[in-house]
Motif scaffolding. Structure first.
Motif, PDB file in Angstrom:
ATOM      1  N   ARG A   1      53.024 -14.385  52.174  1.00  0.00           N
ATOM      2  CA  ARG A   1      53.719 -15.230  51.197  1.00  0.00           C
ATOM      3  C   ARG A   1      53.025 -15.286  49.834  1.00  0.00           C
ATOM      4  O   ARG A   1      53.623 -15.731  48.855  1.00  0.00           O
ATOM      5  N   TYR A   2      51.760 -14.863  49.761  1.00  0.00           N
ATOM      6  CA  TYR A   2      51.012 -15.060  48.509  1.00  0.00           C
ATOM      7  C   TYR A   2      50.465 -13.738  47.962  1.00  0.00           C
ATOM      8  O   TYR A   2      49.355 -13.670  47.451  1.00  0.00           O
ATOM      9  N   GLU A   3      51.250 -12.694  48.066  1.00  0.00           N
ATOM     10  CA  GLU A   3      50.793 -11.387  47.609  1.00  0.00           C
ATOM     11  C   GLU A   3      50.634 -11.301  46.095  1.00  0.00           C
ATOM     12  O   GLU A   3      49.910 -10.440  45.592  1.00  0.00           O
ATOM     13  N   THR A   4      51.293 -12.186  45.356  1.00  0.00           N
ATOM     14  CA  THR A   4      51.135 -12.180  43.892  1.00  0.00           C
ATOM     15  C   THR A   4      49.711 -12.566  43.479  1.00  0.00           C
ATOM     16  O   THR A   4      49.320 -12.350  42.333  1.00  0.00           O
ATOM     17  N   LEU A   5      48.942 -13.131  44.430  1.00  0.00           N
ATOM     18  CA  LEU A   5      47.532 -13.429  44.132  1.00  0.00           C
ATOM     19  C   LEU A   5      46.750 -12.162  43.795  1.00  0.00           C
ATOM     20  O   LEU A   5      45.767 -12.209  43.055  1.00  0.00           O
ATOM     21  N   TYR A   6      47.169 -11.031  44.352  1.00  0.00           N
ATOM     22  CA  TYR A   6      46.486  -9.768  44.041  1.00  0.00           C
ATOM     23  C   TYR A   6      46.588  -9.447  42.547  1.00  0.00           C
ATOM     24  O   TYR A   6      45.640  -8.940  41.953  1.00  0.00           O
ATOM     25  N   HIS A   7      47.748  -9.758  41.935  1.00  0.00           N
ATOM     26  CA  HIS A   7      47.923  -9.512  40.502  1.00  0.00           C
ATOM     27  C   HIS A   7      47.046 -10.460  39.685  1.00  0.00           C
ATOM     28  O   HIS A   7      46.432 -10.066  38.692  1.00  0.00           O
ATOM     29  N   THR A   8      46.985 -11.721  40.125  1.00  0.00           N
ATOM     30  CA  THR A   8      46.132 -12.702  39.447  1.00  0.00           C
ATOM     31  C   THR A   8      44.667 -12.266  39.513  1.00  0.00           C
ATOM     32  O   THR A   8      43.936 -12.325  38.522  1.00  0.00           O
ATOM     33  N   PHE A   9      44.256 -11.837  40.697  1.00  0.00           N
ATOM     34  CA  PHE A   9      42.891 -11.353  40.893  1.00  0.00           C
ATOM     35  C   PHE A   9      42.589 -10.181  39.963  1.00  0.00           C
ATOM     36  O   PHE A   9      41.528 -10.125  39.329  1.00  0.00           O
TER      37      PHE A   9
ATOM     38  N   PHE B   1      50.162 -25.439  40.539  1.00  0.00           N
ATOM     39  CA  PHE B   1      49.459 -25.074  41.770  1.00  0.00           C
ATOM     40  C   PHE B   1      50.207 -23.924  42.436  1.00  0.00           C
ATOM     41  O   PHE B   1      50.850 -24.069  43.484  1.00  0.00           O
ATOM     42  N   THR B   2      50.085 -22.764  41.805  1.00  0.00           N
ATOM     43  CA  THR B   2      50.771 -21.547  42.236  1.00  0.00           C
ATOM     44  C   THR B   2      49.823 -20.372  42.051  1.00  0.00           C
ATOM     45  O   THR B   2      48.812 -20.486  41.345  1.00  0.00           O
ATOM     46  N   PRO B   3      50.126 -19.216  42.647  1.00  0.00           N
ATOM     47  CA  PRO B   3      49.298 -18.035  42.384  1.00  0.00           C
ATOM     48  C   PRO B   3      49.206 -17.707  40.902  1.00  0.00           C
ATOM     49  O   PRO B   3      48.146 -17.323  40.407  1.00  0.00           O
ATOM     50  N   GLU B   4      50.301 -17.889  40.189  1.00  0.00           N
ATOM     51  CA  GLU B   4      50.306 -17.593  38.751  1.00  0.00           C
ATOM     52  C   GLU B   4      49.502 -18.611  37.946  1.00  0.00           C
ATOM     53  O   GLU B   4      49.048 -18.324  36.839  1.00  0.00           O
ATOM     54  N   GLY B   5      49.298 -19.801  38.524  1.00  0.00           N
ATOM     55  CA  GLY B   5      48.538 -20.846  37.834  1.00  0.00           C
ATOM     56  C   GLY B   5      47.038 -20.696  37.970  1.00  0.00           C
ATOM     57  O   GLY B   5      46.275 -21.427  37.334  1.00  0.00           O
ATOM     58  N   CYS B   6      46.591 -19.743  38.787  1.00  0.00           N
ATOM     59  CA  CYS B   6      45.150 -19.514  38.976  1.00  0.00           C
ATOM     60  C   CYS B   6      44.600 -18.758  37.771  1.00  0.00           C
ATOM     61  O   CYS B   6      44.966 -17.604  37.537  1.00  0.00           O
ATOM     62  N   LEU B   7      43.706 -19.396  37.031  1.00  0.00           N
ATOM     63  CA  LEU B   7      43.130 -18.785  35.831  1.00  0.00           C
ATOM     64  C   LEU B   7      41.721 -18.269  36.067  1.00  0.00           C
ATOM     65  O   LEU B   7      41.204 -17.503  35.253  1.00  0.00           O
ATOM     66  N   THR B   8      41.092 -18.704  37.154  1.00  0.00           N
ATOM     67  CA  THR B   8      39.711 -18.305  37.449  1.00  0.00           C
ATOM     68  C   THR B   8      39.587 -17.994  38.936  1.00  0.00           C
ATOM     69  O   THR B   8      40.477 -18.311  39.735  1.00  0.00           O
ATOM     70  N   TYR B   9      38.449 -17.417  39.318  1.00  0.00           N
ATOM     71  CA  TYR B   9      38.185 -17.180  40.730  1.00  0.00           C
ATOM     72  C   TYR B   9      38.123 -18.490  41.503  1.00  0.00           C
ATOM     73  O   TYR B   9      38.527 -18.560  42.658  1.00  0.00           O
ATOM     74  N   HIS B  10      37.582 -19.524  40.872  1.00  0.00           N
ATOM     75  CA  HIS B  10      37.503 -20.827  41.544  1.00  0.00           C
ATOM     76  C   HIS B  10      38.901 -21.349  41.854  1.00  0.00           C
ATOM     77  O   HIS B  10      39.145 -21.926  42.920  1.00  0.00           O
ATOM     78  N   ASP B  11      39.834 -21.144  40.925  1.00  0.00           N
ATOM     79  CA  ASP B  11      41.223 -21.542  41.170  1.00  0.00           C
ATOM     80  C   ASP B  11      41.785 -20.817  42.390  1.00  0.00           C
ATOM     81  O   ASP B  11      42.481 -21.412  43.211  1.00  0.00           O
ATOM     82  N   ILE B  12      41.483 -19.519  42.505  1.00  0.00           N
ATOM     83  CA  ILE B  12      41.987 -18.746  43.649  1.00  0.00           C
ATOM     84  C   ILE B  12      41.430 -19.302  44.953  1.00  0.00           C
ATOM     85  O   ILE B  12      42.157 -19.464  45.944  1.00  0.00           O
TER      86      ILE B  12
END
Length: 872
Positions: A98-106, A617-628
């Motif tokens: 469900r959270y594969e967009t985290l890879y793009h944020t990373f 509070f979404t994958p796209e809202g993660c701006l730092t590693y700590h957010d992830i």
């Protein structure tokens, strides 16, 4: 749930391999999937913990006084990045992608970090070799300060500089790119603990071999030979040259790099290329690497240019300071002189003569100290270097005349005025009396208050026995520690932190261990030597030229070094140390390495996702590693909670054999049971899950008094709700007719049960790692009307908040969480939740009676106080 059924159907009917009916059981399939989810979840918690530890480590490095290197930064960035990627994979394994967009944020954050790590000043393309006559201080970024300053001096009248040329920044880049050297160098350095001298020596040796074995591009080789040919035209055929480092950052106001790089003397045409590579490779000598480390300098920023200057047949040489290095207000010229070449003076193998000259118009000689000089290095007319043993009277005679001292002082003043700052100058006098300036760099001076310590030191009564007295204060201060006499390379490698370094000569390679030394004492050497300069930069007390230190000081005994009084005492001189605490200089803050880490931390540690209910509070809202990490941790708990509640009707577990009126089913995830287990049942003594046992202990801790007596209003409320709410109907499948179930492991428990007319779920993970610990508690339902149910929620909320839970209420649904408490505190709160599970039953029926509410509130708080003492 629909997706789960599809998966089960696919597994059950779609596979080609035959399986037993037991294996096909939907209960077993779901349980197996939950086990997989749990172990992924446990791994996620471990990875998350590792990431947060690495973040803490680099944050502490920035806030602390310990020095760190680019290798430290790269290593931790790599570790964090690798584990962030693993974390994202785990949350997708748990959530079915469900959270594969985290890879793009990373990838976006990783790109920004890589940009910072690779950030460098743009180098201007230019000539590979430049004549010294063609450069000045504006050429610093292409030739290094040392050669740029000499080019500037050459254009001054009345001051002479040897002819020469410089192999530039462009040449350095061409050489390293030609063999892809920088990549190989970084690989060697990244795996090294720089404070481990033996490991560092191996890496240093490997890198230097790489450089020496690499070929120089033909284009660069031709440029070097052409520079030498033009130098011959200005001097003589087959002129011998000295080849010296002129690295960017060297000889600057802040960093001298004194003696850290190699100098090759008496170089001829045939050895030009090999000598060039030796100078380049000396960038990776042990002392040069540790110097950069101790000063927080980036390896990639130190670009090595090489100066080639015609050798000077010196009858005497040395170093002079255009101002007193020990007192910024003392307007004198300090001259150190030795016979022959100045190599002996700067390397500290002899104690040079000292001349102090006033800077008044008449240049008066204020002080003269002539030391015994056993040898000199000379450059014969056949172009060979020799060490000559001196005999009487040369051994006791002055290296220069008073008149020459005045001439040197005059040139020192001229250079100070030209560069508008006090200068540290290397010089040589030829046979015809001509003075040649070989180097001029900014002089690092001490503040006035440092010099005032001398008078204070002399007035302090010290009861400790004096071991030796005399020498020169190369760097001021007072320090103590066990003496460690260094005579060999092996002793350098074994030098212990906090010891006093004792050696015969103040050799530059001893700078390798200066960051570990409390103080330095040597038999020979002066204030003008390279080790003296570096000692002053690091703020380490240094007493040189004592002549007898290695004889009078016993190895491994505690001594106190007082450079103000120029004495070494036996033992720890408390009176001195109390007055003069250690003033070691930490130069890491504000350094390039420090600034790089500051920039990188902005991409790693700030936490922007603080509210799980927030729109960001979404994958796209993660701006730092700590957010992830925050997002993954929160979603992992939610996923596990949802899986637990969705599977609580499973009967594939074992029935708990206990003397209570309700049935409990226990599903083991792998290590939740202990001892011998029966086929279909399990006993409480076989439960190994600490969180489940804590909940159970809380449930059983205080006997329930039974349902509270209700008034007519409460009874009618139940009757009305029973006819309107089908979940309260005994028949049919509702949330209140589901089985009580606990899904457990040693550290984990998902605990769901029906108590009366309400339903609750508690999920928790408890370990000795506080970061991993959490409790998520949900409470829903009741038999009374909405208002009474809400009031019961508020009562429970009040109790939970008192014990640090974060609580949210929406109508008759409560969600409470607590995260990051230590094991003991988490266990106590689980016992409290177990207690509330039993003792809040049917309280909604009396919530319109303030007196009854007050009674039960007081009783519950009293009972809980025994489960959780006041100190929590």
């Amino acid at each position: 749930m629909f997706r789960l059924k599809k998966v089960i159907k696919k597994i059950f009917f779609g596979g080609k391999q035959k399986s037993t009916n037991t294996e096909k059981s939907p209960d077993n399939i779901i349980r197996s999937r939950f086990k997989t989810k749990y172990w992924n979840f446990k791994n996620l918690l471990s990875i998350n913990n590792t990431i947060l530890e690495s973040m803490s480590k680099i944050e502490l490095a920035l806030k602390g006084t310990q020095r760190f290197s680019m290798e430290f930064i790269r290593g931790n960035c790599t570790s964090i990045s690798v584990n962030i990627y693993k974390l994202i994979k785990k949350i997708n394994d748990i959530s079915d992608g469900r959270y594969e967009t985290l890879y793009h944020t990373f990838a976006d954050i990783q790109f920004r970090i890589d940009q910072i790590l690779e950030e460098r000043e743009k180098s201007v393309d230019g000539k590979l070799v430049l004549s010294i006559e063609d450069i000045n201080t504006n050429s610093t970024t292409h030739t290094g300060s040392k050669m740029a300053n000499l080019g500037e001096i050459m254009n001054m009248t009345d001051i002479n500089v040897p002819h020469g040329f410089v192999i530039t920044v462009s040449a350095y880049h061409l050489f390293l790119d030609h063999s892809d050297l920088q990549k190989n160098i970084n690989q060697q350095l990244q795996s090294v603990d720089i404070e481990n001298i033996k490991m560092l020596k191996m890496a240093s040796s490997n890198i230097q071999k790489l450089i020496m074995q690499s070929s120089v591009p033909l284009e660069l080789e031709a440029a070097i030979f052409d520079g030498y040919k033009r130098l011959q035209e200005k001097t003589e055929k087959d002129v011998k040259v000295s080849m010296r480092s002129s690295a960017l950052g060297e000889d600057s106001q802040d960093f001298s790099f004194a003696g850290q790089y190699h100098t090759e003397l008496n170089v001829g045409f045939k050895t030009l290329i090999d000598s060039y590579k030796k100078i380049i490779s000396s960038k990776y000598s042990i002392q040069a690497i540790t110097y950069r480390f101790n000063n927080g300098l980036l390896d990639e920023d130190i670009i090595m240019c090489v100066g080639c200057m015609a050798m000077v047949e010196a009858i005497s040489s040395g170093v002079m300071y255009s101002k007193d290095p020990d007192d910024i207000y003392n307007d004198i010229v300090v001259i150190n002189a030795v016979p022959g070449l100045g190599k002996a003076a700067v390397e500290g193998s002899v104690s040079p003569d000292l001349f102090v000259v006033s800077k008044e118009q008449t240049f008066q000689l204020l002080k003269k100290e002539i030391h015994v000089k056993d040898q000199k290095i000379v450059f014969f007319s056949n172009k060979e270097l020799h060490i000559i043993e001196l005999s009487d009277p040369d051994k006791y005679g002055p290296a220069i005349t008073d008149k020459q001292a005045y001439s040197l002082a005059k040139q020192a003043v001229m250079l100070e005025n030209h560069f508008n700052t006090p200068q540290d100058i290397e010089w040589a006098i030829e046979k015809d009396g001509m003075i040649r300036i070989l180097q001029s760099r900014p002089l690092k001076q001490l503040k006035k208050e440092d010099n005032e310590f001398i008078d204070n030191s002399l007035s302090i009564k010290v009861n400790n026995q004096t071991i030796l007295s005399g020498g020169v204060a190369a760097s001021p201060g007072v320090a103590f520690g066990p003496a460690f006499i260094v005579n060999t390379a092996e002793e350098i490698y074994n030098f212990p932190a906090g010891a006093v370094l004792v050696a015969k000569n103040s050799l530059p390679n001893l700078a390798t261990i200066l960051n570990r030394a409390a103080a330095v004492v040597t038999d020979h050497g002066g204030i003008a030597g390279h080790l003296a300069t570096v000692s002053r930069e690091f703020g380490i007390p240094a007493l040189f030229g004592t002549f007898t230190a290695t004889q009078n000081i016993t190895n491994k005994t505690i001594i106190t070094v007082d450079t103000y009084s120029r004495k070494v005492y036996e033992g720890k001189a408390e009176a001195l140390l109390k007055k003069f605490p250690a003033k070691r200089i930490s130069s890491i803050k504000g350094s390039p390495v420090y600034i790089t880490l500051e920039k990188i931390l902005k991409q790693i540690t700030p936490l922007n996702l603080t509210d799980p209910k927030g729109s960001n509070f979404t994958p796209e809202g993660c701006l730092t590693y700590h957010d992830i990490t925050r997002f993954c941790h929160e979603m992992a708990i939610t996923e596990m909670f949802d899986s637990g509640t969705n599977n609580n009707q499973i009967k594939a577990g074992k029935r708990l054999v206990v003397d209570v009126p309700t049935q409990w089913w226990i599903i083991d995830l792998g290590d939740g049971f202990k001892g011998s287990i029966e086929k279909d049942t399990v006993r409480l003594e076989n439960i190994a899950s600490a969180p489940m046992l804590s909940l159970w202990e809380g449930m059983m801790a205080v006997k329930w008094d039974g349902p509270p007596s209700i008034d007519a209003g409460g009874f009618m409320s139940i009757m009305v709700q029973s006819t309107m709410n089908r979940d309260l109907c005994a028949s049919g499948r509702s949330i209140y007719s589901q089985n009580n179930c606990a899904i457990i492991s040693k550290n984990f428990c998902n605990f769901s049960c029906r108590c009366g007319y309400h339903y609750l779920v508690a999920q928790t993970f408890v370990s000795d790692q506080s970061r991993e610990n959490y409790i998520k508690f949900c409470f829903k339902g009741g038999a009374a009307d909405q208002n009474r149910k809400f009031l019961r929620m508020k009562l429970i909320e009040e109790i939970l908040i008192k014990y640090d839970f974060q609580v949210e209420i929406c109508e008759d649904y409560m969600n409470a969480t607590i995260v990051g408490y230590d094991q003991s505190s988490t266990i106590k709160r689980l016992k409290m939740l177990g207690y509330l599970t039993m003792h809040t039953r049917q309280l909604d029926m009396i919530m319109n009676n303030p007196a009854r509410v007050a009674y039960y509130k007081k009783k519950m708080l009293k009972d809980i106080s025994f489960l959780i003492p006041a100190n929590k």
